[in-house]
Design an enzyme around this catalytic site. Structure first.
Site, short mmCIF file in Angstrom:
data_model
loop_
_atom_site.label_atom_id
_atom_site.label_comp_id
_atom_site.label_asym_id
_atom_site.label_seq_id
_atom_site.Cartn_x
_atom_site.Cartn_y
_atom_site.Cartn_z
N ASP A 145 0.85 -1.20 0.00
CA ASP A 145 0.00 0.00 0.00
C ASP A 145 0.87 1.24 0.00
O ASP A 145 2.08 1.18 0.27
CB ASP A 145 -0.88 0.02 1.26
CG ASP A 145 -0.03 -0.01 2.53
OD1 ASP A 145 0.29 1.07 3.06
OD2 ASP A 145 0.32 -1.13 3.00
N ASP A 189 1.50 4.69 2.04
CA ASP A 189 1.22 5.14 3.39
C ASP A 189 0.38 6.42 3.38
O ASP A 189 0.22 7.08 2.35
CB ASP A 189 2.53 5.36 4.15
CG ASP A 189 2.36 5.19 5.65
OD1 ASP A 189 1.80 4.16 6.07
OD2 ASP A 189 2.80 6.08 6.40
#
Length: 267
Positions: free
Chosen positions: A210, A212
């Site tokens: 992902d 952040d």
């Protein structure tokens, strides 16, 4: 520590990575630092004996800040492990490091609090240097193997390790991004450092799951559900990388100084 060498390569697994080896022998290890996260699962990758441990426990019941890192690493050392690979789910702090990419970290920043991070407690005094923590031979092998397999590999990267269990605020994440750091994770310290302190070769492989929270405006905030989703979609690539490189690991450690870390750091 046991004189019987049960494995020469160790692998710590984390979120979404609880089954690594087939046809395993399960070994329970008691350590001077208490019980590890789980038993060691010992099997073969080609001709190489490998020990696997789920760092959060097999049912993911141990939070990152509560892992008994010293016991986990000591357990690996006690059965003869010389090289330890630490794959982990991690967030990206830079837009060019994308979900699904792999980062072979070469530096870390410790942003944790209160973790027991050394086994050096006297009477012998030593000050191991983590300036170049990760094993150069293992890093080179991982990078080349990833390229050979067509995996998107970032050859360097700094991982900042936060305490957890919470994720970063947007302000914290923006600060980390502004420092130029690439990766954020909750378990890479002190695990990798303890591996080196105990004279084994550490390797961090960060699988980016992902972006952040600091990359706000372009990406949604991180969620654990999304982390596991992306990790699981890349688990076959990670296993292929690990299995392939493990079979290529040289039998003897000749191109690094990891094996003499403690001796070289004694006062």
């Amino acid at each position: 520590m046991t004189e019987k060498k049960l494995a020469t390569v160790g692998v710590f697994g984390g979120s979404g990575f609880y089954k690594f080896l087939d046809n395993i022998e399960e070994v329970k290890i008691a350590t001077p630092y208490g019980m590890p996260s789980d038993n060691l699962f010992i099997g073969k990758v080609g001709d190489v004996s490998v020990a696997f441990m789920p760092r959060h426990g097999r049912n993911h019941t141990i939070m990152p800040h509560l892992i008994n890192y010293r016991a986990n690493v000591w357990a690996m050392k006690s059965i003869g492990v010389e090289r330890v690979i630490s794959p982990c789910a991690a967030g990206s702090l830079q837009k060019d490091v994308k979900p699904g990419d792999f980062v072979i970290c070469d530096q870390f920043v410790d942003w944790t609090q209160g973790r027991l991070s050394t086994t050096i407690e006297g009477p012998v005094v030593a000050h191991p240097s983590p300036a170049d923590l990760y094993c150069p031979e293992m890093r080179k092998l991982a990078i080349q193997t990833g390229k050979d397999l067509g995996i998107t590999i970032h050859e360097t990267g700094t991982v900042v390790v936060i305490n957890g269990p919470r994720f970063s605020t947007k302000a914290e994440s923006k600060f980390f991004t502004a420092q130029g750091w690439e990766v954020i994770n909750m378990t890479a310290f002190p695990e990798n450092y303890l591996v080196r302190e105990m004279d084994m070769c550490p390797l961090n492989i960060s699988l980016i799951t992902d972006y952040d929270a600091g990359l706000v405006g372009d990406v949604p905030p991180v969620s654990h559900h999304e982390v596991i989703k992306v990790f699981n979609s890349n688990i076959d690539k990670l296993k292929s990388l690990l299995f392939t490189m493990i079979e290529k690991i040289p039998a003897e450690r000749k191109n690094c100084t990891c094996a003499t870390t403690l001796e070289d750091s004694q006062v």
